[in-house]
Each structure stands twice: as structure tokens, then as C-alpha cells.
Design a protein around this motif. Structure first.
Motif, mmCIF file in Angstrom:
data_model
loop_
_atom_site.group_PDB
_atom_site.id
_atom_site.type_symbol
_atom_site.label_atom_id
_atom_site.label_comp_id
_atom_site.label_asym_id
_atom_site.label_seq_id
_atom_site.Cartn_x
_atom_site.Cartn_y
_atom_site.Cartn_z
ATOM 1 N N PHE A 52 12.793 -9.813 81.897
ATOM 2 C CA PHE A 52 12.788 -11.234 82.214
ATOM 3 C C PHE A 52 12.175 -11.282 83.607
ATOM 4 N N CYS A 53 11.192 -12.143 83.815
ATOM 5 C CA CYS A 53 10.426 -12.129 85.062
ATOM 6 C C CYS A 53 10.305 -13.507 85.700
ATOM 7 N N PHE A 54 10.141 -13.485 87.010
ATOM 8 C CA PHE A 54 9.743 -14.665 87.758
ATOM 9 C C PHE A 54 8.225 -14.672 87.830
ATOM 10 N N ASN A 55 7.625 -15.858 87.768
ATOM 11 C CA ASN A 55 6.247 -16.034 88.164
ATOM 12 C C ASN A 55 6.315 -16.424 89.634
ATOM 13 N N LEU A 56 5.814 -15.576 90.517
ATOM 14 C CA LEU A 56 5.902 -15.843 91.950
ATOM 15 C C LEU A 56 4.540 -16.150 92.560
ATOM 16 N N ASN A 57 3.614 -16.593 91.721
ATOM 17 C CA ASN A 57 2.338 -17.081 92.224
ATOM 18 C C ASN A 57 2.569 -18.407 92.934
ATOM 19 N N ASP A 58 1.822 -18.665 93.984
ATOM 20 C CA ASP A 58 1.915 -19.938 94.691
ATOM 21 C C ASP A 58 1.539 -21.073 93.746
ATOM 22 N N GLY A 59 2.121 -22.233 93.973
ATOM 23 C CA GLY A 59 1.751 -23.410 93.197
ATOM 24 C C GLY A 59 2.849 -23.889 92.267
ATOM 25 N N ILE A 60 2.466 -24.663 91.274
ATOM 26 C CA ILE A 60 3.437 -25.341 90.405
ATOM 27 C C ILE A 60 4.222 -24.395 89.504
ATOM 28 N N ASN A 61 3.729 -23.193 89.288
ATOM 29 C CA ASN A 61 4.443 -22.256 88.419
ATOM 30 C C ASN A 61 5.385 -21.320 89.178
ATOM 31 N N TYR A 62 5.416 -21.437 90.514
ATOM 32 C CA TYR A 62 6.279 -20.570 91.324
ATOM 33 C C TYR A 62 7.738 -20.719 90.892
ATOM 34 N N GLY A 63 8.377 -19.577 90.615
ATOM 35 C CA GLY A 63 9.804 -19.559 90.286
ATOM 36 C C GLY A 63 10.128 -19.742 88.819
ATOM 37 N N LYS A 64 9.127 -20.015 87.994
ATOM 38 C CA LYS A 64 9.393 -20.172 86.566
ATOM 39 C C LYS A 64 9.754 -18.817 85.967
ATOM 40 N N ILE A 65 10.573 -18.866 84.918
ATOM 41 C CA ILE A 65 11.096 -17.655 84.282
ATOM 42 C C ILE A 65 10.371 -17.404 82.967
ATOM 43 N N TYR A 66 10.012 -16.135 82.746
ATOM 44 C CA TYR A 66 9.327 -15.720 81.527
ATOM 45 C C TYR A 66 10.000 -14.472 80.952
ATOM 46 N N TYR A 67 9.911 -14.351 79.648
ATOM 47 C CA TYR A 67 10.315 -13.126 78.949
ATOM 48 C C TYR A 67 9.017 -12.387 78.664
ATOM 49 N N CYS A 68 8.962 -11.104 78.973
ATOM 50 C CA CYS A 68 7.730 -10.327 78.846
ATOM 51 C C CYS A 68 7.922 -9.125 77.929
ATOM 52 N N PRO A 69 7.830 -9.326 76.593
ATOM 53 C CA PRO A 69 7.969 -8.177 75.689
ATOM 54 C C PRO A 69 6.853 -7.175 75.940
ATOM 55 N N MET A 70 7.229 -5.910 76.054
ATOM 56 C CA MET A 70 6.266 -4.875 76.416
ATOM 57 C C MET A 70 6.050 -3.858 75.299
ATOM 58 N N ASP A 71 6.579 -4.108 74.132
ATOM 59 C CA ASP A 71 6.500 -3.117 73.071
ATOM 60 C C ASP A 71 5.318 -3.309 72.129
ATOM 61 N N MET A 72 4.474 -4.285 72.383
ATOM 62 C CA MET A 72 3.350 -4.555 71.487
ATOM 63 C C MET A 72 2.008 -4.381 72.202
ATOM 64 N N GLY A 73 1.957 -3.535 73.220
ATOM 65 C CA GLY A 73 0.710 -3.344 73.947
ATOM 66 C C GLY A 73 0.600 -4.309 75.097
ATOM 67 N N GLU A 74 -0.360 -5.216 75.030
ATOM 68 C CA GLU A 74 -0.575 -6.173 76.103
ATOM 69 C C GLU A 74 0.598 -7.147 76.195
ATOM 70 N N VAL A 75 1.053 -7.413 77.406
ATOM 71 C CA VAL A 75 2.187 -8.302 77.634
ATOM 72 C C VAL A 75 1.739 -9.754 77.481
ATOM 73 N N GLU A 76 2.438 -10.488 76.619
ATOM 74 C CA GLU A 76 2.205 -11.927 76.434
ATOM 75 C C GLU A 76 3.457 -12.649 76.898
ATOM 76 N N PRO A 77 3.500 -13.112 78.154
ATOM 77 C CA PRO A 77 4.700 -13.761 78.680
ATOM 78 C C PRO A 77 5.084 -14.998 77.874
ATOM 79 N N GLU A 78 6.384 -15.132 77.629
ATOM 80 C CA GLU A 78 6.933 -16.283 76.908
ATOM 81 C C GLU A 78 7.734 -17.119 77.901
ATOM 82 N N PHE A 79 7.308 -18.359 78.114
ATOM 83 C CA PHE A 79 7.998 -19.237 79.054
ATOM 84 C C PHE A 79 9.429 -19.497 78.591
ATOM 85 N N LEU A 80 10.385 -19.423 79.538
ATOM 86 C CA LEU A 80 11.786 -19.684 79.223
ATOM 87 C C LEU A 80 12.374 -20.849 80.022
ATOM 88 N N ALA A 81 12.153 -20.873 81.332
ATOM 89 C CA ALA A 81 12.820 -21.883 82.164
ATOM 90 C C ALA A 81 11.975 -22.213 83.389
#
Length: 139
Positions: free
Chosen positions: A94-123
């Protein structure tokens, strides 16, 4: 409020500041408050968010897998300025997006078992994430 079990030794604001300096990222305030209260650990009762089960929060310091070490191991697999703060039973973060701007602090789930990570927005924030934890994982 959810209580946490299996936490690590208490950390200080200096420990939090040192982590921010080491990784070059400013952590969300509500997360810092949480870390100062519970350094890592498992939610005692409510451990589900939108069908995802949280196995454990990384401590920022101390223990077998502190955030300062695990981040170094997986940061190149995650999107830029994503920070892992917890993981599920399969080790997916479970990850924070800590890039500056409107997405700062948003939470994502990042499944890593299928190769390339495709973050899923959570909160939109850590506070929304924590307030949305439930005992039942039926989403």
C-alpha cells in the motif's frame, strides 16, 4: 479508532525527520502522527480497505523490515515518488503518492506479482484510508 498490535519501539519526531531527509520526500502529517503513535504493527480489528487486507504497516525504524530498508529495495519497481507504508499477505504494498500537486498523499495498492506495477487508487488521504478500515473484507 483502530488499535495496533505487534508494533516496534517508539520513534521520535527526529527519527521521522531523518527518514524524510534520507528518502527526500515529505510525509503526510496524519501519517507522521500515526507513526509517532504506532511504529509499524498490525491493525487489531479493522484490517480491510476496499477488499484488500492489510497484513502489516512498516515501522519507519527498528524491527526486521523497517521502511528505510524496504523502500530502498522496491523503490525502482514503484512509480516515481511512491512510498510503501504497509503490505498485504502476499507482500504487495500500500503506497502513498508523494509527488507534488493534487495527487500528493493519495493512497494506492500496488500489486507486484504480475510484472509491471499498475497502481490501484484507494483513498484521497491517509486519514480517509484509516477511517475506511473495516473488519469485513467483502467490498
Amino acid at each position: 479508532m483502530n488499535n495496533f498490535i505487534l508494533t516496534e519501539q517508539v520513534v521520535t519526531t527526529l527519527d521521522v525527520s531523518n527518514l524524510e531527509f534520507e528518502i527526500g520526500i515529505t510525509l503526510p502529517e496524519k501519517y507522521k502522527e500515526h507513526i509517532l503513535r504506532f511504529n509499524g504493527g498490525c491493525p487489531d480489528e479493522k484490517d480491510c480497505f476496499k477488499g484488500k487486507v492489510i497484513a502489516h504497516f512498516y515501522p519507519i525504524k527498528y524491527g526486521k523490515s523497517p521502511l528505510e530498508k524496504t523502500y530502498d529495495r522496491i523503490k525502482d519497481l514503484l512509480p516515481n515518488k511512491f512510498l510503501n507504508f504497509a503490505y498485504d499477505g502476499g507482500g504487495n504494498p500500500f503506497c502513498f503518492n508523494l509527488n507534488d500537486g493534487i495527487n500528493y498523499g493519495k493512497i494506492y495498492y500496488c500489486p507486484m506479482d504480475m510484472g509491471e506495477v499498475e497502481p490501484e487508487f484507494l483513498a484521497n488521504s491517509f486519514e480517509e484510508f484509516m477511517n475506511g478500515l473495516t473488519e469485513d473484507c467483502d467490498y
